[in-house]
Scaffold this motif. Sequence first.
Motif, PDB file in Angstrom:
ATOM      1  N   THR A 195     -70.589 -31.724  12.614  1.00 55.38           N
ATOM      2  CA  THR A 195     -71.853 -32.420  12.491  1.00 55.38           C
ATOM      3  C   THR A 195     -71.636 -33.925  12.577  1.00 55.38           C
ATOM      4  OG1 THR A 195     -71.767 -32.671  10.092  1.00 55.38           O
ATOM      5  CG2 THR A 195     -72.607 -30.579  10.950  1.00 55.38           C
ATOM      6  N   GLU A 196     -72.724 -34.662  12.590  1.00 56.57           N
ATOM      7  CA  GLU A 196     -72.627 -36.121  12.620  1.00 56.57           C
ATOM      8  C   GLU A 196     -72.045 -36.671  11.321  1.00 56.57           C
ATOM      9  OE1 GLU A 196     -77.383 -36.203  11.998  1.00 56.57           O
ATOM     10  OE2 GLU A 196     -76.485 -38.173  12.304  1.00 56.57           O
ATOM     11  N   TYR A 197     -71.994 -35.831  10.284  1.00 56.16           N
ATOM     12  CA  TYR A 197     -71.453 -36.262   9.001  1.00 56.16           C
ATOM     13  C   TYR A 197     -69.991 -35.843   8.825  1.00 56.16           C
ATOM     14  CZ  TYR A 197     -76.496 -36.373   8.128  1.00 56.16           C
ATOM     15  OH  TYR A 197     -77.832 -36.600   8.222  1.00 56.16           O
ATOM     16  N   HIS A 198     -69.354 -35.300   9.880  1.00 60.11           N
ATOM     17  CA  HIS A 198     -68.026 -34.704   9.759  1.00 60.11           C
ATOM     18  C   HIS A 198     -66.998 -35.685   9.188  1.00 60.11           C
ATOM     19  CE1 HIS A 198     -64.685 -32.040  10.804  1.00 60.11           C
ATOM     20  NE2 HIS A 198     -64.090 -33.073  11.347  1.00 60.11           N
ATOM     21  N   ASP A 199     -66.849 -36.851   9.812  1.00 63.64           N
ATOM     22  CA  ASP A 199     -65.860 -37.827   9.345  1.00 63.64           C
ATOM     23  C   ASP A 199     -66.198 -38.329   7.950  1.00 63.64           C
ATOM     24  OD1 ASP A 199     -64.521 -37.571  11.727  1.00 63.64           O
ATOM     25  OD2 ASP A 199     -65.451 -39.316  12.663  1.00 63.64           O
ATOM     26  N   GLN A 200     -67.485 -38.516   7.663  1.00 65.06           N
ATOM     27  CA  GLN A 200     -67.909 -38.989   6.347  1.00 65.06           C
ATOM     28  C   GLN A 200     -67.551 -37.965   5.263  1.00 65.06           C
ATOM     29  OE1 GLN A 200     -72.037 -40.089   6.313  1.00 65.06           O
ATOM     30  NE2 GLN A 200     -72.094 -40.480   4.103  1.00 65.06           N
ATOM     31  N   ILE A 201     -67.725 -36.679   5.584  1.00 63.29           N
ATOM     32  CA  ILE A 201     -67.402 -35.624   4.623  1.00 63.29           C
ATOM     33  C   ILE A 201     -65.904 -35.595   4.341  1.00 63.29           C
ATOM     34  CG2 ILE A 201     -67.303 -33.111   4.332  1.00 63.29           C
ATOM     35  CD1 ILE A 201     -70.005 -32.999   5.844  1.00 63.29           C
ATOM     36  N   ILE A 202     -65.086 -35.666   5.391  1.00 60.31           N
ATOM     37  CA  ILE A 202     -63.630 -35.637   5.203  1.00 60.31           C
ATOM     38  C   ILE A 202     -63.169 -36.831   4.376  1.00 60.31           C
ATOM     39  CG2 ILE A 202     -61.417 -35.802   6.404  1.00 60.31           C
ATOM     40  CD1 ILE A 202     -62.574 -34.112   8.622  1.00 60.31           C
ATOM     41  N   LYS A 203     -63.709 -38.022   4.650  1.00 59.62           N
ATOM     42  CA  LYS A 203     -63.342 -39.203   3.861  1.00 59.62           C
ATOM     43  C   LYS A 203     -63.763 -39.022   2.403  1.00 59.62           C
ATOM     44  CE  LYS A 203     -63.468 -42.567   7.654  1.00 59.62           C
ATOM     45  NZ  LYS A 203     -64.165 -43.752   8.214  1.00 59.62           N
ATOM     46  N   LEU A 204     -64.939 -38.445   2.176  1.00 58.95           N
ATOM     47  CA  LEU A 204     -65.409 -38.223   0.817  1.00 58.95           C
ATOM     48  C   LEU A 204     -64.482 -37.270   0.071  1.00 58.95           C
ATOM     49  CD1 LEU A 204     -67.539 -38.522  -1.408  1.00 58.95           C
ATOM     50  CD2 LEU A 204     -68.871 -36.709  -0.285  1.00 58.95           C
ATOM     51  N   VAL A 205     -64.060 -36.188   0.733  1.00 52.72           N
ATOM     52  CA  VAL A 205     -63.131 -35.241   0.101  1.00 52.72           C
ATOM     53  C   VAL A 205     -61.794 -35.918  -0.175  1.00 52.72           C
ATOM     54  CG1 VAL A 205     -61.848 -33.097   0.419  1.00 52.72           C
ATOM     55  CG2 VAL A 205     -64.235 -33.220   1.127  1.00 52.72           C
ATOM     56  N   ASN A 206     -61.272 -36.684   0.781  1.00 49.04           N
ATOM     57  CA  ASN A 206     -59.988 -37.352   0.585  1.00 49.04           C
ATOM     58  C   ASN A 206     -60.031 -38.347  -0.562  1.00 49.04           C
ATOM     59  OD1 ASN A 206     -58.597 -35.992   2.600  1.00 49.04           O
ATOM     60  ND2 ASN A 206     -59.173 -37.442   4.192  1.00 49.04           N
ATOM     61  N   ARG A 207     -61.189 -39.005  -0.746  1.00 48.95           N
ATOM     62  CA  ARG A 207     -61.293 -39.974  -1.833  1.00 48.95           C
ATOM     63  C   ARG A 207     -61.332 -39.302  -3.204  1.00 48.95           C
ATOM     64  NH1 ARG A 207     -65.259 -42.668   1.417  1.00 48.95           N
ATOM     65  NH2 ARG A 207     -66.918 -41.861   0.064  1.00 48.95           N
ATOM     66  N   ASN A 208     -61.623 -38.021  -3.237  1.00 53.18           N
ATOM     67  CA  ASN A 208     -61.758 -37.323  -4.520  1.00 53.18           C
ATOM     68  C   ASN A 208     -60.704 -36.237  -4.724  1.00 53.18           C
ATOM     69  OD1 ASN A 208     -64.503 -38.238  -5.901  1.00 53.18           O
ATOM     70  ND2 ASN A 208     -64.832 -38.195  -3.682  1.00 53.18           N
ATOM     71  N   LYS A 209     -59.596 -36.315  -3.986  1.00 50.18           N
ATOM     72  CA  LYS A 209     -58.539 -35.315  -4.139  1.00 50.18           C
ATOM     73  C   LYS A 209     -57.948 -35.306  -5.539  1.00 50.18           C
ATOM     74  CE  LYS A 209     -56.073 -36.642  -0.608  1.00 50.18           C
ATOM     75  NZ  LYS A 209     -55.034 -36.705   0.456  1.00 50.18           N
ATOM     76  N   GLN A 210     -58.071 -36.440  -6.253  1.00 47.93           N
ATOM     77  CA  GLN A 210     -57.509 -36.483  -7.595  1.00 47.93           C
ATOM     78  C   GLN A 210     -58.173 -35.474  -8.523  1.00 47.93           C
ATOM     79  OE1 GLN A 210     -59.329 -38.818  -6.243  1.00 47.93           O
ATOM     80  NE2 GLN A 210     -60.819 -39.705  -7.657  1.00 47.93           N
ATOM     81  N   LEU A 211     -59.432 -35.113  -8.264  1.00 46.04           N
ATOM     82  CA  LEU A 211     -60.102 -34.121  -9.095  1.00 46.04           C
ATOM     83  C   LEU A 211     -59.421 -32.764  -8.995  1.00 46.04           C
ATOM     84  CD1 LEU A 211     -63.829 -35.047  -8.311  1.00 46.04           C
ATOM     85  CD2 LEU A 211     -62.452 -35.756 -10.283  1.00 46.04           C
ATOM     86  N   ILE A 212     -58.963 -32.417  -7.774  1.00 48.88           N
ATOM     87  CA  ILE A 212     -58.228 -31.165  -7.577  1.00 48.88           C
ATOM     88  C   ILE A 212     -56.874 -31.248  -8.249  1.00 48.88           C
ATOM     89  CG2 ILE A 212     -57.345 -29.531  -5.882  1.00 48.88           C
ATOM     90  CD1 ILE A 212     -59.349 -30.683  -3.885  1.00 48.88           C
ATOM     91  N   ARG A 213     -56.206 -32.393  -8.044  1.00 46.56           N
ATOM     92  CA  ARG A 213     -54.872 -32.573  -8.616  1.00 46.56           C
ATOM     93  C   ARG A 213     -54.907 -32.487 -10.133  1.00 46.56           C
ATOM     94  NH1 ARG A 213     -53.924 -37.014  -6.314  1.00 46.56           N
ATOM     95  NH2 ARG A 213     -52.807 -36.324  -4.462  1.00 46.56           N
ATOM     96  N   GLN A 214     -55.939 -33.044 -10.739  1.00 52.63           N
ATOM     97  CA  GLN A 214     -56.067 -32.986 -12.203  1.00 52.63           C
ATOM     98  C   GLN A 214     -56.200 -31.553 -12.682  1.00 52.63           C
ATOM     99  OE1 GLN A 214     -59.457 -35.512 -12.786  1.00 52.63           O
ATOM    100  NE2 GLN A 214     -58.263 -37.408 -12.764  1.00 52.63           N
ATOM    101  N   ARG A 215     -57.017 -30.742 -11.983  1.00 51.41           N
ATOM    102  CA  ARG A 215     -57.178 -29.344 -12.391  1.00 51.41           C
ATOM    103  C   ARG A 215     -55.872 -28.560 -12.204  1.00 51.41           C
ATOM    104  NH1 ARG A 215     -62.556 -27.674 -12.821  1.00 51.41           N
ATOM    105  NH2 ARG A 215     -63.824 -29.520 -13.328  1.00 51.41           N
ATOM    106  N   MET A 216     -55.127 -28.878 -11.148  1.00 56.02           N
ATOM    107  CA  MET A 216     -53.851 -28.184 -10.921  1.00 56.02           C
ATOM    108  C   MET A 216     -52.846 -28.513 -12.021  1.00 56.02           C
ATOM    109  SD  MET A 216     -53.548 -28.742  -6.804  1.00 56.02           S
ATOM    110  CE  MET A 216     -52.052 -27.765  -6.609  1.00 56.02           C
ATOM    111  N   ALA A 217     -52.906 -29.735 -12.534  1.00 55.91           N
ATOM    112  CA  ALA A 217     -51.956 -30.158 -13.564  1.00 55.91           C
ATOM    113  C   ALA A 217     -52.370 -29.712 -14.952  1.00 55.91           C
ATOM    114  CB  ALA A 217     -51.818 -31.684 -13.533  1.00 55.91           C
ATOM    115  N   ALA A 218     -53.640 -29.314 -15.090  1.00 59.10           N
ATOM    116  CA  ALA A 218     -54.143 -28.936 -16.433  1.00 59.10           C
ATOM    117  C   ALA A 218     -53.504 -27.639 -16.936  1.00 59.10           C
ATOM    118  CB  ALA A 218     -55.655 -28.791 -16.386  1.00 59.10           C
TER     119      ALA A 218
END
Length: 427
Positions: free
Chosen positions: A404-427
């Motif tokens: 979609t036209e939002y494809h790059d924006q979505i990927i950047k948004l996910v990359n900026r919030n990867k720490q949320l996944i990392r925090q759950r993995m470390a919990a």
Amino acid sequence: MKPKNKFQQHVIDVSRKLPEITEPQKRWAYKHCFDHIAKQNANGVITCLECGHTWQSDNSHLADTILECECPNCATKLQINTTRQRVFKQIEYLCIVTTFGGFQVLRFFYIDVYRKSGESAYYFCKEVVQRWIATNGKFATMARLRPMSCFQDTWIFNSDLEVRPEKPLYDIMPTRVYPRQKVLPEIKRNGFKGDYHRLTPFEMLHTILTDNRAETLLKTGQTALLRCFIRRASKDINTYRNSINICTRNGYIVPDGSMWCDYIDLLRFFDRDLNSPKYICPTDLAAEHDRYVAKKQAHLERQRQEEQRQKARENEERFRELKSKFFGIAFSDGAIEVRVLESVDEFFDEGKEMHHCVFTNAYYLRPDSLIFSATIDGKRIETIEVSLKTLKVVQSRGVCNSNTEYHDQIIKLVNRNKQLIRQRMAA
């Protein structure tokens, strides 16, 4: 960190002799890694953010457009942005690919620029990561320290480059690769011609040194499949090897590795002849993929009333065992909302509405994948798969697997919030 073996000690000894980045290399990075911009105010006054020079524009009436110009003072080609913003910051990475001491060396430089209206731009460059790869594929990583409990793109620049334990954060996708690359003869022999095909430099060079199957894919032009098998650990190339050979013999280049593998899985589900080019080499992969997705969905729907709900409940328990610690992860940039899919029914609804195979191919049971749904005002836009091994976006698909036209924006948004996944993995 102290070296743990002779190989790491040898890397440290050789690295001490590695020359610093040259000034021409820095200048090239500053020129090609950043956007060069000029600020235009409402009165049509343009300020070059490279040298600070100011002049009057002849296009002040074009307040909402972006034009290109050349600074009359420093001759830099600029994009004109009409904005009230005064301070501009940008962070990128440069990769220098070279050989040294018999190793393939990947050098990653953190570079940033600070621009303020009326002042000359300030550039900064610091080497932060080195990947040393031997001809047999053995490798070591040297890097600077990162701040504790800090998930932003920052480094402790006064720390030393030392051997570090392997982490996904060291597998950097650079903004640009310096064009004068030096590679080992073995890498040239294995088909590398300077193009990384949307893989990180380490993914490409290390893989073709250590896996002759990857070498074959590269030499036969099947780069989409190469990228798929590197990025998706759940896909075993041996499962598709015979079909890949049929494609090669018939001169068929797979346009989308992830989609093609999912398509082959669908053919296998319907017991189609996987030795026939008729099936293996579709003229329109997306159309055939979607047709079989719809066919499988219809097949599943016929069974849904009798057994699907019970089967879903059994899958639900397994799914929760695998992914419940990630439930609740959600983030937004104000327009796009992204959240984790939290039940098998949600996977079903996602796949049905988006017309792709996130449900039919049981992504909810894949232990190394985490699936997100991106929406705008409650409407599904794209479905995102993130690898739990590398925390990289494996794929992001809109309706019928389109971007979609939002494809790059979505990927950047996910990359900026990867720490949320990392925090759950470390919990």
